[in-house]
Design an enzyme around this catalytic site. Structure first.
Site, PDB file in Angstrom:
ATOM      1  CG  HIS A 291      -1.882   1.009   1.337  1.00  0.00           C
ATOM      2  ND1 HIS A 291      -3.049   0.975   0.618  1.00  0.00           N
ATOM      3  CD2 HIS A 291      -1.913   2.153   2.040  1.00  0.00           C
ATOM      4  CE1 HIS A 291      -3.754   2.053   0.902  1.00  0.00           C
ATOM      5  NE2 HIS A 291      -3.084   2.794   1.755  1.00  0.00           N
ATOM      6  CG  ASP A 293      -0.941   5.750   2.540  1.00  0.00           C
ATOM      7  OD1 ASP A 293      -2.004   5.373   2.023  1.00  0.00           O
ATOM      8  OD2 ASP A 293      -0.605   5.452   3.698  1.00  0.00           O
ATOM      9  CG  ASP A 403      -5.589   3.098   4.560  1.00  0.00           C
ATOM     10  OD1 ASP A 403      -6.208   3.054   5.632  1.00  0.00           O
ATOM     11  OD2 ASP A 403      -4.601   3.839   4.369  1.00  0.00           O
ATOM     12  CG  HIS A 616      -6.611   6.696   1.264  1.00  0.00           C
ATOM     13  ND1 HIS A 616      -6.204   5.871   0.247  1.00  0.00           N
ATOM     14  CD2 HIS A 616      -5.782   6.437   2.290  1.00  0.00           C
ATOM     15  CE1 HIS A 616      -5.170   5.150   0.648  1.00  0.00           C
ATOM     16  NE2 HIS A 616      -4.891   5.473   1.892  1.00  0.00           N
TER      17      HIS A 616
HETATM   18 ZN   LIG Z   1      -3.470   4.491   3.028  1.00  0.00          ZN
END
Ligand SMILES: [Zn+2]
Length: 1089
Positions: A291, A293, A403, A616
């Site tokens: 993941h 970000d 997420d 997000h």
């Molecule tokens: Zn995230």
């Protein structure tokens, strides 16, 4: 008695006499002993740790280091960086400050005594992230630092006794940025330095390394299998036996090999991917992911490097582990990779072609789903799927969003419209009040559309592939009545990284254990996310009744993200609105003038930036300050470019923003319904006796009538204001009589209905402040107990700032603290017949608070156990009470442009121009305005803010009046000048496409077809001719009919999905196309010209 009796006796080997006492094992002690074999600490020099390496080499004779440190925190390319002079450096040197980059050139020679060893690695620990490059600029592998992912396997050709050159691009940040100390969400320390502590050639004892992992997993079985299971006892006995064997031979290499043989009794042969070859039924699908970000505790530019580091690592692991499968989402990240790391992009692309590196998600980024508009959610998929399709030949089938802080109720519908039938997530497992009851279920939208949803039962998307993760992937599955399988999404994440070799090795052992001793659910590698869902869909087809969940997946945490980083949210809302107008006007301009080119690239750029900023952590407000500096720049670029695009399109349409002549003033209503409003004239168009104008007309170009103080036509409609008592003011128009005392509205009477709207004794527009210290996640969370700290903010004397007759305004100052204040202007415009009228508040706020939450209250005299909130393409109803823990959990919820509390016969809507947090508790409606978290951005929301909101009372139920007025409120009409006011070509063109019929239908977007031959940028096959795309949705929750009317020469009309694939041909009758939409349906139509 006679006869011989022969006694046959079996000889027992069981000794007659006891050799001595044997005790029952004290399990806690024998389990505790296991750590002695492999942990660091006081036994490390004696145990397996001491056997992991057969030899090491370091120092100048073998590793020569030199460095180039680019100035000003820049991140130059390989070519740029390596063109500079490098200066000698050494192990022990410190590098910094935070966010700086250091290119280290390494000359490495393998000593002769190591050249024949099985595996040689470079162990490099700068305690920060790094990327290894070949001498000629090919990125090879990422490094994490701090003991994690510090190894790089040296190429075979390095064993020739001569020096070889390569580079490490060292980034002065850790995997989670640059937080001081151990709390990663604290604002970054700008002055961190990182010491290079290790740079050595290491010969790995592969048998010892493998035994280490064998022992780890069997030890986990001893510790974590139920105490009363034989499998646990067996594992414990085996581990102790392995230790005894090792000790007996003083840890010789032979004993290590012997220990591994012992381990196979429990885990089988785990030396290759063949461990997965048994065809026994498996329940756990292990799928690697990282993941990344897209921004969070680091800026975009660092993300670009994280992508390269992470994807390079995975390509390497895919080469070494045939069973490995890796998924990655986020079209934007692939686009960056393509632009910045072409050779790595090609490597990834080849792996995608093999089906081993798998694209999922279908969206531009893994975006927030609470805050973006409906059209933004559509564009996330449109831009995302188009990139996946154009680069890799295939669209994604699974929406991958593990997420995000809650999931909009319209996502299932939009996923279906974007070609995705599956949805993978898990964040709801973080709920801190209620435990979400399903793992695999059908998630149903407002309109009834559904997707098959799976939430990783291990409750994480960054599993370490531990024994426990595999175990929990079954034991925590809540949908076993229907299906017991689960996805184990493993790999380092949030900061990127992905699976490590240890994780892949551990999973081989878990699988081997399932086949050898059982009990642990059988894990499978090599299948894709699509294989997982294919099987579920087949089960559904064959009659398995997966349970349903209707409506939003409300996240019972992170409710502060509806409010944090107000400026960023303001930019998002304004950009969405601007993009609507750009696309609408540019579309019409292409019809008017074929020499005008639809500005597809600029529109794409603004959209892609906006979609990126909806990531997000970005839009929700949970990033560090640097990210908001980044996003501010993107928005600023968007506003600047957008202004030019609007100007260009308007100029083709004969309107101009320049040198307005009063007699050619014209308003353009870009919304699809008639509007009648009193608007303030732009400064250059005002005269001494006319500051306002009335704009009254249909969609498109509308005449502007400047209003003088004595305007006769509207003289019956006036707004007035007077001070009726000391600091008590009365504002009135034909609709309302409003009383304001001390800045608060103590009475609001609907004159037509003869009804008081404010609850008895209540004060509307009352500013209140709360102590705002959540349990941990500051920028993310507002916790339920903040409600108990409510304080009313007292206001100073109010004063009249505008006396009418077209508009009246009253200004009140409220002191929040020594440093912070609010100036609130309450305004009431003259009402216009048949048009909703509202009381408007404009706040100017100077905000310098610490961990406090500013809200504004509206206690209304309305009774209902449910309130309504605008969400993307619809309305969501939520409780106004705290009956159950599920109801109470929604003490703060997300709304878009309005929230509404209605009872039979009457209701009140609260509209806003840039806010998303709301709460309705009983009859108290509360709009959230500003927060003041100090982590991860120490300066979040400090400074000046402008906020508009309004009270819109309405007789009768919630209906299109609220939907339209709130849209109008967010979409002020702009006044332009018209170069030739007498001609009407442009004016009629502006209303060339209209939607008639049910007022519940909203024509939400008008744009050109993505692949039209005169628009396309060539990424996908062009489509002949020109087309116009219309997005229409049903806004109130019921079947609705209407007609698309157009004066254009339309050859064909298609109903399409949001990706603009034709699906159903519609009939054109008399220049109109009849349409019918389901409740809350989102429909796209393509008009082929
Ligand atoms: Zn995230």
């Amino acid at each position: 008695m006679g006869g011989d009796t022969q006694t046959r006796q079996t000889v027992s080997t069981f000794p007659k006499y006891s050799a001595g006492p044997v005790g029952q094992q004290i399990h806690s002690i024998y389990k505790g002993r296991l750590g002695i074999f492999q942990d660091g600490g006081q036994y490390a020099s004696q145990n397996l740790q001491a056997k992991l390496y057969e030899g090491k080499a370091s120092g100048e004779d073998y590793i020569k280091l030199s460095v180039y440190s680019p100035p000003d925190l820049t991140r130059p390319t390989f070519k740029e960086a390596t063109s500079h002079e490098f200066k000698k450096t050494h192990v022990g040197e410190w590098f910094g400050p935070s966010w700086s980059t250091h290119w280290i050139k390494i000359h490495l020679k393998v000593p002769s005594d190591l050249q024949k060893k099985e595996q040689l690695e470079l162990h490099w620990d700068g305690h920060n992230e790094g990327l290894i490059w070949t001498e000629d600029g090919v990125p090879l592998q990422g490094l994490t630092g701090n003991g994690e992912r510090i190894e790089w396997i040296l190429p075979k050709e390095f064993r020739d006794g001569s020096f070889h050159t390569f580079y490490i691009e060292m980034a002065c940040n850790g995997m989670f940025g640059n937080a001081p100390g151990g709390d990663s969400i604290q604002p970054p320390d700008p002055n961190k330095y990182f010491q290079l502590t290790q740079a050595e050639i290491v010969a790995v004892n592969m048998e010892a390394r493998q035994l280490y992992i064998d022992f780890w997993i069997i030890g986990d079985a001893a510790r974590e299998f139920p105490e009363n299971s034989w499998e646990s006892h067996e594992a414990l006995q085996l581990c102790n036996k392995i230790m005894d064997t090792y000790v007996a031979a003083d840890g010789s290499q032979d004993s290590i090999i012997e220990c591994r043989k012992l381990a196979t009794k429990y885990i089988g042969d785990v030396n290759s991917s063949r461990v997965y070859d048994t065809d026994k039924e498996h329940l756990i699908y292990a799928i690697g992911n990282c993941h990344i970000d897209t921004c969070w505790l680091w800026p975009w530019d660092e993300t670009k490097r994280k992508i390269a580091r992470s994807f390079a690592n995975q390509c390497d692991l895919l080469d070494r582990y045939p069973e490995h499968r890796f998924v990655a989402s986020q079209a934007q990240q692939y686009k960056w990779l393509e632009q910045l790391y072409p050779s790595l992009y090609d490597r990834v692309k080849a792996k995608i072609k093999e089906g081993r590196f798998q694209t999922v998600g279908g969206s531009w980024v893994e975006h927030d789903t609470n805050l973006p508009s409906g059209e933004s959610l559509v564009r996330q998929f449109l831009y995302g799927q188009r990139l996946f399709q154009s680069r890799f030949g295939e669209r994604c089938r699974t929406f991958w969003l593990p997420d995000t802080f809650g999931y909009s109720t319209q996502l299932p519908q939009l996923c279906r419209l974007a070609g995705m039938t599956r949805f993978f997530t898990q964040k709801i497992s973080w709920n801190n009040i209620n435990n979400f009851p399903h793992t695999t279920f059908r998630w149903v939208s407002l309109d009834g559309s559904q997707v098959l949803c799976h939430m990783a039962p291990a409750n994480t998307y960054t599993a370490s592939a531990h024994f426990g993760d595999v175990n929990r992937s079954l034991s925590q599955n809540k949908s076993m009545d229907q299906d017991a399988t689960g996805i184990l999404a493993f790999g380092k994440g949030d900061g990127g990284g992905g699976p490590t070799f240890e994780m892949l090795e551990k999973l081989r052992r878990c699988r081997g254990m399932s086949d050898t001793v059982g009990l642990l659910p059988r894990v499978k590698m090599g299948d894709s996310v699509e294989d997982f869902f294919d099987r579920l869909e087949k089960k559904a087809e064959e009659g398995t009744k997966f349970v349903t969940w209707y409506g939003e997946l409300y996240f019972e945490l992170h409710r502060g993200t509806y409010t944090s980083q107000a400026n960023n949210k303001w930019n998002n809302r304004k950009t969405e609105i601007m993009l609507h107008d750009i696309e609408y006007l540019a579309t019409l301009a292409t019809i008017k003038d074929s020499s005008y080119k639809y500005p597809k690239k600029d529109i794409d750029d603004i959209w892609e930036n906006t979609l990126l900023c909806q990531f997000h952590d970005c839009l929700p407000g949970s990033c560090i300050e640097m990210c908001y500096d980044d996003s501010d720049k993107l928005y600023e670029y968007g506003f600047k470019t957008g202004k030019k695009l609007l100007k260009d399109a308007l100029s083709v349409l004969d309107f101009s923003m320049h040198d307005p002549e009063k007699d050619s003033m014209i308003a353009i209503n870009t919304l699809p319904w008639p509007r009648a409003e009193i608007v303030e004239l732009p400064a250059g168009m005002q005269t001494r006796d006319s500051k306002y104008a009335i704009v009254h007309g249909d969609s498109g170009a509308i005449d502007v009538k400047a209003l003088s103080a004595k305007d006769s036509k509207y003289s019956s409609s006036k707004a007035s204001i007077k001070e009726i008592r000391q600091d008590v003011f009365q504002l009135s128009n034909n609709h309302y009589k409003v009383e304001v005392e001390g800045g608060s509205i103590t009475s609001l009477i609907d004159l037509e209905e003869n009804r008081e709207i404010i609850a008895k004794g209540g004060k509307a527009n009352q500013l209140v402040i709360f102590d705002d210290k959540p349990l941990y996640w500051q920028a993310w969370d507002v916790e339920v107990y903040h409600l108990e700290t409510r304080k009313e903010l007292p206001s100073s004397q109010s004063r009249i700032v505008e006396k009418g007759p077209h508009k009246v305004s009253l200004m009140t100052e409220t002191k929040i603290s020594e440093d912070s204040w609010v100036k609130t202007t309450i305004s009431l415009a003259a009402s216009i017949e048949d048009q909703p009228s509202y009381v408007e508040m404009a706040n100017e706020v100077e905000w310098h608070e610490t961990m406090r939450f500013l809200k504004v209250e509206f206690p209304v005299d309305i009774t209902n156990t449910e309130a309504s909130y605008e969400t993307q393409y619809g309305i969501i109803r939520r409780p106004t009470h705290y009956n159950t823990s599920w109801d109470m959990a929604k003490f703060e919820v997300c709304c878009h442009k309005w929230a509404d509390l209605s009872e039979n016969g009457y209701g009140v809507s609260i509209m806003n121009d840039s806010k998303y947090g709301f709460a309705t508790s009983g009859n108290m409606m509360r709009l959230s305005l500003l927060r003041a978290p100090k982590a991860p951005d120490a300066h979040a929301d400090m400074g000046r803010h402008h906020i508009r909101y309004a009270i819109l009372p309405h007789a009768g139920p919630l209906d299109s009046r609220t939907v339209r007025t709130a849209r109008n409120f967010n979409h002020p009409m702009n006044i332009y000048s018209h170069s030739s006011p007498s001609t009407t070509t442009s004016s009629s063109l502006l209303s060339a496409i209209t939607l008639q019929g049910s007022p519940a239908l909203v024509l939400d977007a008008i744009k050109r077809g993505e692949d039209d031959e005169d628009v396309s940028r060539g990424e996908l096959p062009k489509r002949k001719g020109r087309s116009i795309i219309l997005r229409i949705y049903e806004s109130l929750g019921g079947k609705a009919r209407g007609t698309i009317k157009t004066s254009l020469k339309v050859k064909k009309v298609w109903k399409t999905n949001v990706l603009e694939d034709d699906e159903e041909s519609l009939e054109i009758v008399d220049g109109g196309v009849g349409i019918e939409l389901r409740a809350f349906e989102v429909a796209t139509f393509r008009l082929q010209l």
